[in-house]
Structures are given as structure tokens and as C-alpha cells.
Design a protein around this motif. Structure first.
Motif, mmCIF file in Angstrom:
data_model
loop_
_atom_site.group_PDB
_atom_site.id
_atom_site.type_symbol
_atom_site.label_atom_id
_atom_site.label_comp_id
_atom_site.label_asym_id
_atom_site.label_seq_id
_atom_site.Cartn_x
_atom_site.Cartn_y
_atom_site.Cartn_z
ATOM 1 N N THR A 186 0.836 -1.104 0.005
ATOM 2 C CA THR A 186 0.088 0.080 0.091
ATOM 3 C C THR A 186 0.787 1.141 0.058
ATOM 4 O O THR A 186 0.541 2.220 -0.740
ATOM 5 N N LEU A 187 1.979 1.208 0.814
ATOM 6 C CA LEU A 187 2.749 2.414 0.812
ATOM 7 C C LEU A 187 3.234 2.559 -0.729
ATOM 8 O O LEU A 187 3.849 3.719 -0.941
ATOM 9 N N LEU A 188 3.719 1.546 -1.191
ATOM 10 C CA LEU A 188 4.224 1.475 -2.428
ATOM 11 C C LEU A 188 3.233 2.112 -3.701
ATOM 12 O O LEU A 188 3.486 2.898 -4.491
ATOM 13 N N PHE A 189 2.271 1.266 -3.746
ATOM 14 C CA PHE A 189 1.275 1.216 -4.838
ATOM 15 C C PHE A 189 -0.045 1.973 -4.564
ATOM 16 O O PHE A 189 -0.755 2.156 -5.551
ATOM 17 N N GLY A 190 -0.366 2.183 -3.382
ATOM 18 C CA GLY A 190 -1.763 2.629 -2.894
ATOM 19 C C GLY A 190 -2.707 1.368 -2.926
ATOM 20 O O GLY A 190 -2.068 0.391 -2.326
ATOM 21 N N ARG A 191 -3.779 1.705 -2.898
ATOM 22 C CA ARG A 191 -4.787 0.627 -2.334
ATOM 23 C C ARG A 191 -5.030 -0.330 -3.477
ATOM 24 O O ARG A 191 -6.146 -0.625 -3.931
ATOM 25 N N VAL A 192 -3.865 -1.252 -3.880
ATOM 26 C CA VAL A 192 -3.902 -2.247 -4.895
ATOM 27 C C VAL A 192 -4.882 -3.253 -4.297
ATOM 28 O O VAL A 192 -5.473 -4.062 -5.184
ATOM 29 N N PHE A 193 -4.869 -3.637 -3.146
ATOM 30 C CA PHE A 193 -5.650 -4.645 -2.408
ATOM 31 C C PHE A 193 -7.091 -4.554 -3.016
ATOM 32 O O PHE A 193 -7.641 -5.484 -3.320
ATOM 33 N N CYS A 194 -7.607 -3.222 -2.721
ATOM 34 C CA CYS A 194 -9.064 -3.098 -2.898
ATOM 35 C C CYS A 194 -9.362 -3.424 -4.498
ATOM 36 O O CYS A 194 -10.599 -3.772 -4.688
ATOM 37 N N GLY A 195 -8.593 -2.891 -5.305
ATOM 38 C CA GLY A 195 -9.093 -2.976 -6.762
ATOM 39 C C GLY A 195 -8.446 -4.197 -7.550
ATOM 40 O O GLY A 195 -9.014 -4.625 -8.628
ATOM 41 N N TRP A 196 -7.296 -4.995 -6.829
ATOM 42 C CA TRP A 196 -6.931 -6.274 -7.604
ATOM 43 C C TRP A 196 -7.016 -7.470 -6.740
ATOM 44 O O TRP A 196 -7.012 -8.511 -7.367
ATOM 45 N N MET A 197 -7.271 -7.446 -5.472
ATOM 46 C CA MET A 197 -7.185 -8.715 -4.583
ATOM 47 C C MET A 197 -8.389 -8.754 -3.798
ATOM 48 O O MET A 197 -8.781 -9.925 -3.452
ATOM 49 N N CYS A 198 -9.160 -7.797 -3.236
ATOM 50 C CA CYS A 198 -10.416 -8.131 -2.472
ATOM 51 C C CYS A 198 -11.346 -8.807 -3.193
ATOM 52 O O CYS A 198 -12.148 -8.047 -4.082
ATOM 53 N N PRO B 271 1.364 7.517 -1.767
ATOM 54 C CA PRO B 271 2.286 6.285 -1.878
ATOM 55 C C PRO B 271 3.481 6.709 -2.810
ATOM 56 O O PRO B 271 3.279 7.882 -3.424
ATOM 57 N N LEU B 272 4.313 6.036 -3.100
ATOM 58 C CA LEU B 272 5.296 6.153 -3.913
ATOM 59 C C LEU B 272 4.915 6.276 -5.188
ATOM 60 O O LEU B 272 5.147 7.128 -5.867
ATOM 61 N N PHE B 273 4.209 5.314 -5.880
ATOM 62 C CA PHE B 273 3.691 5.306 -7.225
ATOM 63 C C PHE B 273 2.276 5.843 -7.304
ATOM 64 O O PHE B 273 1.214 5.724 -6.532
ATOM 65 N N GLN B 274 2.147 7.123 -8.101
ATOM 66 C CA GLN B 274 0.762 7.860 -8.009
ATOM 67 C C GLN B 274 0.278 7.868 -9.380
ATOM 68 O O GLN B 274 0.871 8.063 -10.324
ATOM 69 N N LEU B 275 -0.938 8.184 -9.213
ATOM 70 C CA LEU B 275 -1.832 8.225 -10.402
ATOM 71 C C LEU B 275 -2.075 9.466 -10.711
ATOM 72 O O LEU B 275 -2.338 10.460 -9.598
ATOM 73 N N LYS B 276 -1.512 10.045 -11.795
ATOM 74 C CA LYS B 276 -1.459 11.551 -12.113
ATOM 75 C C LYS B 276 -1.935 11.792 -13.685
ATOM 76 O O LYS B 276 -1.638 10.913 -14.537
ATOM 77 N N THR B 277 -2.447 12.979 -13.832
ATOM 78 C CA THR B 277 -2.875 13.627 -15.233
ATOM 79 C C THR B 277 -1.653 14.435 -15.686
ATOM 80 O O THR B 277 -0.701 14.891 -14.955
ATOM 81 N N ASN B 278 -1.489 14.266 -16.974
ATOM 82 C CA ASN B 278 -0.336 15.239 -17.621
ATOM 83 C C ASN B 278 -0.967 16.084 -18.532
ATOM 84 O O ASN B 278 -1.988 16.403 -18.560
ATOM 85 N N GLU B 279 0.080 16.824 -19.155
ATOM 86 C CA GLU B 279 -0.149 17.945 -19.915
ATOM 87 C C GLU B 279 -1.113 17.515 -21.273
ATOM 88 O O GLU B 279 -1.887 18.259 -22.008
ATOM 89 N N LYS B 280 -1.186 16.492 -21.610
ATOM 90 C CA LYS B 280 -2.089 15.906 -22.626
ATOM 91 C C LYS B 280 -3.631 15.919 -22.318
ATOM 92 O O LYS B 280 -4.461 15.900 -23.217
#
Length: 235
Positions: free
Chosen positions: A56-68, A178-187
Motif C-alpha cells: 500500500t505504501l508503494l502502490f496505493g490501495r492495490v488490495f482493494c482494486g486487485w485482490m479484495c 504512496p510512492l507510485f501515484q496516478l497523475k494526469t499530464n499535459e495531454k
């Protein structure tokens, strides 16, 4: 369906089978926290809890979206409605109500821990919606709650995960940055196609709330401009 969604479905199905049919280990490691309160130690299970926290610290709530498995069931519920109605935009609730309800899961978290301590029992496990399927501490009440939220999720996507899940609240604490974050960019052209597909009702084109994002990547799959990335922010 793009590759990331195919991989996620495989992961969800695998963990659903694993937790429900192949093991007696509670699928929701919130039970481990309750066990620690009751017995003062986790033993070998401490390693599993540590792994989930590090993920979770690395990738965020991956448990919720991928494992639960619960998230998997509730996702099937709201996607069934989309298939029936043939709508491309997910239903939402009033923004002010939504923003207030987001904090209710933290109330459930605190109450569950307090009741576990004072009643000397697995307070949340006994009413956990998935408890009935795992045959651990589940009761008739847990079955009723499961059915209720499957119906609610048909109309309000992932309502349990958004507003009621104490595990989601617990993981949110470690997902603030978290270390890895979901972000929008200039596009990004602010078309909001990503927001139309977000089951957590996050305002992606304004600011992505990392602690509420379950890393389902529905937004990324919906984006036609490749304007959403999942990486370590440089700034």
C-alpha cells in the motif's frame, strides 16, 4: 478490454478463488488487526500484514482494486447495471453528500476497534459481508449486509468500498502519498471521460485523491489521450 484490465480480472478471480475456496485465512486482513487487539500478537501472520502495508505504501490501495473479493463482487454488481442499461457514464451521488460520506468508513474503523477491545470479540468480522462466504465468523447478519450492499452497488458503484469498509479506511491512511501515484499530464483536455468511468467518484481532472483511488485503472483505460500515468512523481 485492454491488457491492464485483463490482468486485473485475472488477479481478482485468482484471489476470489483463493480466499473463498482454498483457504480459511480471512480475506480481509482487518481481522488480523482485531486479532492483535484481542491476543496482543500476530505470530506468523505479522509478515502477511507487513506485506500488505508495504504494498500500500508503494502502490496505493492495490488490495482493494486487485485482490479484495468483496470489491470484486461489488464491481460485478455495478457493471451488470451498465450492461443492462447500456450507459457509458457511471451514476454518481450529490458531491456534498459524497464528500461527507467518505469519512464514515473511518467511523466504522474506530468503532470496530473499540468494540473489539471492550467486547473481547472480533467485532467487525462477525458482520463482515464476506464473512458468510468464508465460513469463519460470518453470521446471518453478514449475509444480509452482503445482499444489501450488492443491491446498493447496482445503483451506486462500490458504495461499501467508498463509505463503509474499515479496511478501506485503514489502507487509506497508508495511501495518502504512496510512492507510485496516478497523475494526469499535459495531454489532458478535461473531457472527463475518465471521471465518467471512475467507480470511486474521484474528480480526476481536478486532483486525484490517492487515498480514495483503488487502482482499478478504469480511468486510464477510458482516456483516449494517454493523459493518465501511474509512476513515481518527479516533483
Amino acid at each position: 478490454m485492454d491488457k491492464i484490465q485483463v490482468l486485473r480480472k485475472i488477479s481478482q478471480i485468482f484471489f476470489f478463488i483463493y480466499f473463498i475456496f482454498l483457504t480459511s485465512f480471512c480475506l480481509c486482513f482487518f481481522g488480523l488487526i482485531e486479532k492483535f487487539i484481542l491476543k496482543g500478537s500476530l505470530g506468523d501472520l505479522a509478515i502477511k500484514l507487513a506485506i500488505f502495508i508495504i504494498l500500500t505504501l508503494l502502490f496505493g490501495r492495490v488490495f482493494c482494486g486487485w485482490m479484495c473479493p468483496l470489491g470484486f463482487l461489488f464491481e460485478l454488481s455495478y457493471k451488470l447495471r451498465l450492461k443492462i442499461s447500456k450507459k457509458r457514464k457511471l451514476p454518481t451521488i450529490n458531491e456534498k453528500i459524497h464528500n461527507k460520506l467518505l469519512y464514515f468508513k473511518y467511523v466504522v474503523l474506530v468503532l470496530s476497534l473499540i468494540l473489539t477491545y471492550y467486547l473481547s470479540t472480533y467485532a467487525f468480522c462477525q458482520i463482515c459481508p464476506i464473512g458468510f462466504l468464508t465460513n469463519l465468523y460470518g453470521t446471518v447478519i453478514s449475509l444480509m449486509i452482503l445482499i444489501t450492499f450488492l443491491i446498493i452497488s447496482f445503483f451506486d458503484p462500490m458504495a461499501f468500498c467508498r463509505y463503509f469498509c474499515p479496511l478501506g479506511a485503514f489502507l487509506s491512511i497508508f495511501s495518502i502519498k504512496p510512492l507510485f501515484q496516478l497523475k494526469t499530464n499535459e495531454k489532458c483536455v478535461k473531457c472527463r471521460l475518465c471521471e465518467f468511468k471512475c467507480p470511486m467518484q474521484i474528480k480526476i481532472t481536478e486532483k486525484i485523491d490517492q487515498k480514495e483511488c483503488i487502482r482499478c485503472f478504469e480511468c486510464k483505460s477510458a482516456c483516449r489521450k494517454n493523459a493518465i500515468s501511474f509512476k513515481i512523481p518527479l516533483k
